[in-house]
Design a protein around this motif. Structure first.
Motif, PDB file in Angstrom:
ATOM      1  N   UNK A   6      61.730  -7.166   0.210  1.00  0.00           N
ATOM      2  CA  UNK A   6      62.927  -7.810   0.756  1.00  0.00           C
ATOM      3  C   UNK A   6      62.556  -9.192   1.291  1.00  0.00           C
ATOM      4  N   UNK A   7      63.435 -10.169   1.042  1.00  0.00           N
ATOM      5  CA  UNK A   7      63.171 -11.558   1.434  1.00  0.00           C
ATOM      6  C   UNK A   7      64.022 -11.923   2.646  1.00  0.00           C
ATOM      7  N   UNK A   8      63.358 -12.308   3.718  1.00  0.00           N
ATOM      8  CA  UNK A   8      64.018 -12.736   4.948  1.00  0.00           C
ATOM      9  C   UNK A   8      63.836 -14.247   5.109  1.00  0.00           C
ATOM     10  N   UNK A   9      64.897 -14.925   5.506  1.00  0.00           N
ATOM     11  CA  UNK A   9      64.829 -16.385   5.646  1.00  0.00           C
ATOM     12  C   UNK A   9      64.611 -16.789   7.093  1.00  0.00           C
ATOM     13  N   UNK A  10      63.705 -17.744   7.285  1.00  0.00           N
ATOM     14  CA  UNK A  10      63.449 -18.312   8.604  1.00  0.00           C
ATOM     15  C   UNK A  10      63.318 -19.823   8.478  1.00  0.00           C
ATOM     16  N   UNK A  11      63.605 -20.525   9.567  1.00  0.00           N
ATOM     17  CA  UNK A  11      63.424 -21.982   9.641  1.00  0.00           C
ATOM     18  C   UNK A  11      62.315 -22.288  10.634  1.00  0.00           C
ATOM     19  N   UNK A  12      61.467 -23.247  10.298  1.00  0.00           N
ATOM     20  CA  UNK A  12      60.442 -23.670  11.246  1.00  0.00           C
ATOM     21  C   UNK A  12      61.018 -24.755  12.134  1.00  0.00           C
ATOM     22  N   UNK A  13      60.855 -24.597  13.439  1.00  0.00           N
ATOM     23  CA  UNK A  13      61.377 -25.553  14.411  1.00  0.00           C
ATOM     24  C   UNK A  13      60.291 -26.498  14.916  1.00  0.00           C
ATOM     25  N   UNK A  14      59.089 -25.974  15.094  1.00  0.00           N
ATOM     26  CA  UNK A  14      57.978 -26.802  15.571  1.00  0.00           C
ATOM     27  C   UNK A  14      56.676 -26.054  15.326  1.00  0.00           C
ATOM     28  N   UNK A  15      55.570 -26.754  15.558  1.00  0.00           N
ATOM     29  CA  UNK A  15      54.270 -26.118  15.417  1.00  0.00           C
ATOM     30  C   UNK A  15      53.654 -26.307  14.040  1.00  0.00           C
ATOM     31  N   UNK A  16      52.494 -25.697  13.847  1.00  0.00           N
ATOM     32  CA  UNK A  16      51.755 -25.812  12.600  1.00  0.00           C
ATOM     33  C   UNK A  16      51.181 -24.448  12.214  1.00  0.00           C
ATOM     34  N   UNK A  17      50.869 -24.313  10.930  1.00  0.00           N
ATOM     35  CA  UNK A  17      50.273 -23.080  10.422  1.00  0.00           C
ATOM     36  C   UNK A  17      48.852 -22.941  10.961  1.00  0.00           C
ATOM     37  N   UNK A  18      48.521 -21.745  11.423  1.00  0.00           N
ATOM     38  CA  UNK A  18      47.172 -21.423  11.884  1.00  0.00           C
ATOM     39  C   UNK A  18      46.734 -20.167  11.135  1.00  0.00           C
ATOM     40  N   UNK A  19      46.129 -20.357   9.966  1.00  0.00           N
ATOM     41  CA  UNK A  19      45.852 -19.260   9.046  1.00  0.00           C
ATOM     42  C   UNK A  19      44.923 -18.202   9.648  1.00  0.00           C
ATOM     43  N   UNK A  20      45.225 -16.964   9.292  1.00  0.00           N
ATOM     44  CA  UNK A  20      44.331 -15.846   9.590  1.00  0.00           C
ATOM     45  C   UNK A  20      43.413 -15.686   8.386  1.00  0.00           C
ATOM     46  N   UNK A  21      42.146 -16.096   8.462  1.00  0.00           N
ATOM     47  CA  UNK A  21      41.272 -16.101   7.284  1.00  0.00           C
ATOM     48  C   UNK A  21      41.000 -14.729   6.697  1.00  0.00           C
ATOM     49  N   UNK A  22      41.267 -13.676   7.456  1.00  0.00           N
ATOM     50  CA  UNK A  22      41.047 -12.331   6.923  1.00  0.00           C
ATOM     51  C   UNK A  22      42.202 -11.878   6.033  1.00  0.00           C
ATOM     52  N   UNK A  23      43.329 -12.602   6.076  1.00  0.00           N
ATOM     53  CA  UNK A  23      44.511 -12.213   5.298  1.00  0.00           C
ATOM     54  C   UNK A  23      44.806 -13.226   4.202  1.00  0.00           C
ATOM     55  N   UNK A  24      44.828 -14.514   4.566  1.00  0.00           N
ATOM     56  CA  UNK A  24      45.139 -15.565   3.586  1.00  0.00           C
ATOM     57  C   UNK A  24      44.048 -16.624   3.612  1.00  0.00           C
TER      58      UNK A  24
END
Length: 227
Positions: A182-200
């Motif tokens: 299932x696809x859920x939609x979200x909008x980013x308001x602020x901040x930056x991606x902080x990847x979890x290296x164990x997952x992605x």
């Protein structure tokens, strides 16, 4: 087998898109007509401009400047208006060129400011690109919007402030009767991606056209109608 949830995380356009050649020519033609009309005594701006519009205010400012000029001073010519318009377009294009240098960095949220961009991530386990959360299953008793929030945080960290467009999915992808995402939609308001290296292992902010190349034809066609 419990279904999976994927998040269509979107950054909406920040700036207006650059004007096309036709739009540039039209605006130049419109300004020329407005200048000629301002020099016509029988002209009534109330019949030509929408009351309170920006164009009416622009015409009134131009009209007032002409009315208070001395007889010996030259009036504004269509050539002057044309030169000013060309200079304004050149300034806009120069700004666009500066931002275009950032467009090459797909990890930057400040790229493609005139287009919506969407977050895609590369799974460390499979090496495939997909929407965040596509490879994580919903937990027992977990609601879809709760699973979407969790999947984003587990894969992309907690340094982003996002807003869920709704609590129901905007679509789904069914590979089989028991394998649904299932696809859920979200909008980013602020901040930056902080990847979890164990997952992605990687992430990218891509336009719809760029997603087709990154996700592959089959995966893109499965979600293109909800983008």
């Amino acid at each position: 087998m419990l279904p999976s949830v994927a998040v269509l995380l979107t950054r909406n356009p920040v700036t207006l898109r650059p004007l096309s050649a036709f739009e540039t020519a039209y605006l130049q033609y419109r300004d020329t007509l407005a200048l000629k009309a301002s020099n016509t005594k029988q002209f009534s701006h109330d019949h030509f401009f929408k009351k309170g519009s920006i164009l009416q205010q622009k015409w009134l400012a131009l009209h007032n400047s002409l009315a208070h000029s001395s007889p010996a001073s030259p009036s504004i010519s269509s050539k002057q208006v044309e030169d000013e318009f060309i200079a304004a377009v050149a300034a806009i294009n120069e700004t666009v060129e500066k931002f275009s240098a950032k467009d090459a960095d797909v990890k930057s949220l400040d790229r493609k400011l005139a287009d919506p961009v969407f977050l895609v991530v590369k799974s460390k386990s499979t090496g495939k690109w997909s929407l965040p959360g596509s490879f994580q299953q919903i937990k027992q008793g977990e609601l879809l919007h709760e699973a979407a929030k969790r999947s984003i945080e587990e894969s992309c960290g907690t340094k982003m402030e996002t807003w869920a467009v709704g609590k129901i999915p905007i679509g789904h992808v069914a590979k089989s009767e028991k394998d649904k995402t299932f696809i859920m939609k979200q909008l980013i308001l602020s901040g930056q991606v902080d990847l979890n290296p164990s997952v992605v292992s990687e992430h990218a902010w891509l336009t719809k056209e760029e997603m087709k190349e990154k996700l592959g034809k089959e995966d893109f066609e499965a979600i293109q109608d909800v983008i």
